[in-house]
Design a protein around this motif. Structure first.
Motif, PDB file in Angstrom:
ATOM      1  N   ARG A 165     -76.421  12.898  28.948  1.00 68.02           N
ATOM      2  CA  ARG A 165     -76.836  13.637  30.067  1.00 68.02           C
ATOM      3  C   ARG A 165     -76.322  12.863  31.338  1.00 68.02           C
ATOM      4  O   ARG A 165     -76.023  11.586  30.958  1.00 68.02           O
ATOM      5  CB  ARG A 165     -78.178  14.043  30.548  1.00 68.02           C
ATOM      6  N   ILE A 166     -76.377  13.159  32.609  1.00 72.26           N
ATOM      7  CA  ILE A 166     -76.265  12.284  33.907  1.00 72.26           C
ATOM      8  C   ILE A 166     -77.581  11.438  34.199  1.00 72.26           C
ATOM      9  O   ILE A 166     -78.408  12.167  34.352  1.00 72.26           O
ATOM     10  CB  ILE A 166     -75.584  12.955  34.911  1.00 72.26           C
ATOM     11  N   GLY A 181     -70.058  19.353  37.767  1.00 74.18           N
ATOM     12  CA  GLY A 181     -70.589  18.607  36.690  1.00 74.18           C
ATOM     13  C   GLY A 181     -72.024  18.269  37.438  1.00 74.18           C
ATOM     14  O   GLY A 181     -73.047  18.052  36.594  1.00 74.18           O
ATOM     15  N   LEU A 182     -71.988  17.586  38.604  1.00 75.57           N
ATOM     16  CA  LEU A 182     -73.184  17.029  39.235  1.00 75.57           C
ATOM     17  C   LEU A 182     -74.162  18.065  39.371  1.00 75.57           C
ATOM     18  O   LEU A 182     -75.340  18.087  39.398  1.00 75.57           O
ATOM     19  CB  LEU A 182     -72.800  16.130  40.511  1.00 75.57           C
ATOM     20  N   ALA A 183     -73.653  19.337  40.167  1.00 78.84           N
ATOM     21  CA  ALA A 183     -74.199  20.427  40.439  1.00 78.84           C
ATOM     22  C   ALA A 183     -75.227  20.961  39.284  1.00 78.84           C
ATOM     23  O   ALA A 183     -76.320  21.348  39.430  1.00 78.84           O
ATOM     24  CB  ALA A 183     -73.428  21.626  41.124  1.00 78.84           C
ATOM     25  N   GLY A 193     -72.232  17.908  44.946  1.00 80.82           N
ATOM     26  CA  GLY A 193     -73.082  18.274  43.746  1.00 80.82           C
ATOM     27  C   GLY A 193     -74.265  19.134  44.071  1.00 80.82           C
ATOM     28  O   GLY A 193     -73.893  19.941  44.824  1.00 80.82           O
ATOM     29  N   ALA A 194     -75.226  18.813  43.524  1.00 75.26           N
ATOM     30  CA  ALA A 194     -76.463  19.555  44.097  1.00 75.26           C
ATOM     31  C   ALA A 194     -77.162  19.482  45.268  1.00 75.26           C
ATOM     32  O   ALA A 194     -76.837  18.334  45.790  1.00 75.26           O
ATOM     33  CB  ALA A 194     -77.585  19.350  43.113  1.00 75.26           C
ATOM     34  N   HIS A 195     -77.688  20.514  45.761  1.00 75.81           N
ATOM     35  CA  HIS A 195     -78.268  20.240  47.407  1.00 75.81           C
ATOM     36  C   HIS A 195     -79.748  19.968  47.036  1.00 75.81           C
ATOM     37  O   HIS A 195     -80.436  20.758  46.059  1.00 75.81           O
ATOM     38  CB  HIS A 195     -78.122  21.579  48.003  1.00 75.81           C
TER      39      HIS A 195
END
Length: 398
Positions: free
Chosen positions: A76-77, A103-105, A23-25
């Motif tokens: 949203r998540i 999707g997470l990123a 996902g995102a960093h």
């Protein structure tokens, strides 16, 4: 020597797990919990009850159905972070529009993959849920470019707020009221069978949909709604939704619910709503060691003796007598008799309350859960029956 991991999970008690960025960093901190569901990760991610929580999926292979636009439970998540062992290389569902990783990123959700989630889950079962942090990419180096120490990361974790005492419904509730019309209603030439005011404490989209399928019009109001806001809509019933946080901190919502009970308006609560009914009646609540989260929890309906396989997401529970009737402690007995209507078969946790002298009941689990079992759908029928039957004029018996 192997290259340093590009992501690290750090627990509050100092234990660390190395893995790969997913996902995102960046950095995320929150209470770490585990979910035992083998499916339904998209519903989990978008459930507002997971606000400020890092979710560990115990099923090893996650992401094989990707992300679609139909299985979301909100806009949203909400999870603070996501932990998986073996992420799918590519989605295989025809409904998928993108990968879970993407999707997470896209929503800035920091995750980690490739670690031993079985060992992590066993650790949380033994030590209890705790604060944790996921650190990946640039979050692992300091301003001088040197890799941050485990102690540096642990200090960041332990500076995060704890869940006990957290009042979070206001952070996830709807900004403006909205209405969900019945599936069979004025548009099809018939009137709604009942009107419900639902207090959004972190409501999932499937809840008003389940009511709409039964011909109910649902007005969804923010958690800040007043008694006057509720009464202005002339409801046949009031509903309190699921949501995050410590029920002991929800003072406004508890007082609103007492106003509803005092007026003998039929009431139904789910999850957080069950805990708030318990507190409104005068019972205590407490934090579970590691909670119930998943879609495979056995619960007995004590009225029918039927065992239901149910979906759960809760870290707090009601402290009420399991056996027989008791008089609600609050209000010098004005709320009458109460029974524990449902109980968890794994650990005897209270899973439902029923007022015998007021038109009010609640359950701790999720009968609306789209990705889970549907054994408890009947509870919505019970609510409709409670709203549409002729009200009793008898005074409560104590």
């Amino acid at each position: 020597m192997p290259a340093p991991a590009d992501a690290v999970l750090v627990l509050e008690d100092g234990r660390t797990f190395a893995g790969s960025a997913y996902g995102a960093h960046g950095t995320t901190v929150g209470e770490i919990v585990f979910n035992t569901g083998m499916t339904g990760y998209q519903e989990t991610l978008t459930d507002p009850s997971y606000h400020r929580q890092i979710v560990v999926m115990t099923a090893p292979h996650i992401g094989n159905t990707g992300i679609n636009e139909e299985d979301v439970e909100s806009t949203r998540i909400w999870v603070a972070g996501f932990v998986v062992r073996d992420p799918a290389i590519r989605p295989s569902s025809w409904r998928s529009t993108r990968t879970l990783d993407d999707g997470l990123a896209a929503e800035g959700v920091v995750g980690i993959s490739g670690l031993d989630t079985r060992a992590l889950t066993r650790h949380l079962r033994e030590r209890g849920v705790m604060r944790a942090g996921i650190f990946s990419g640039p979050a692992l180096v300091d301003a001088s470019g040197r890799r941050r120490t485990d102690q540096d990361l642990l200090d960041e974790v332990t500076s995060a707020p704890v869940m006990t005492g957290a009042d979070l419904a206001g952070e996830v509730t709807v900004a403006e009221p909205y209405t969900v019309e019945p599936v069979r209603g004025p548009a099809s030439g018939t009137e709604a069978v009942a009107t419900v005011v639902a207090i959004d404490l972190g409501i999932k989209s499937m809840t008003p949909q389940r009511l709409a399928e039964r011909g109910v019009r649902t007005h969804v109001l923010p958690a800040t709604a007043s008694t006057q806001d509720v009464l202005a809509l002339e409801p046949d019933g009031v509903f309190f939704s699921n949501g995050p946080g410590d029920p002991a901190a929800a003072r406004h919502e508890i007082e609103l619910l007492r106003d509803v009970l005092d007026r003998r308006i039929p009431f139904f609560g789910i999850c957080y709503g069950n805990q708030l009914l318990g507190r409104a009646l005068g019972f205590g609540t407490y934090k579970l060691t590691y909670g119930h989260r998943g879609v495979n929890q056995p619960v007995m309906d004590r009225r029918t003796r039927k065992v239901e396989i149910t979906a759960h997401n809760h870290g707090f529970a009601v402290d009420a007598p399991l056996d027989g009737e008791s008089v609600a402690p609050h209000g010098d007995g004005r709320y009458g008799r109460v029974v524990v209507s449902h109980v968890a078969l794994n650990d005897d946790v209270v899973e439902g309350l029923e007022c015998l002298d007021l038109p009010a009941f609640s359950v701790q689990y999720h009968p609306e859960a789209a990705a889970g079992p549907h054994d408890a759908d009947y509870l919505f029928d019970r609510f409709v029956e409670l709203m549409t039957k002729e009200p009793s004029t008898d005074a409560p018996s104590h």
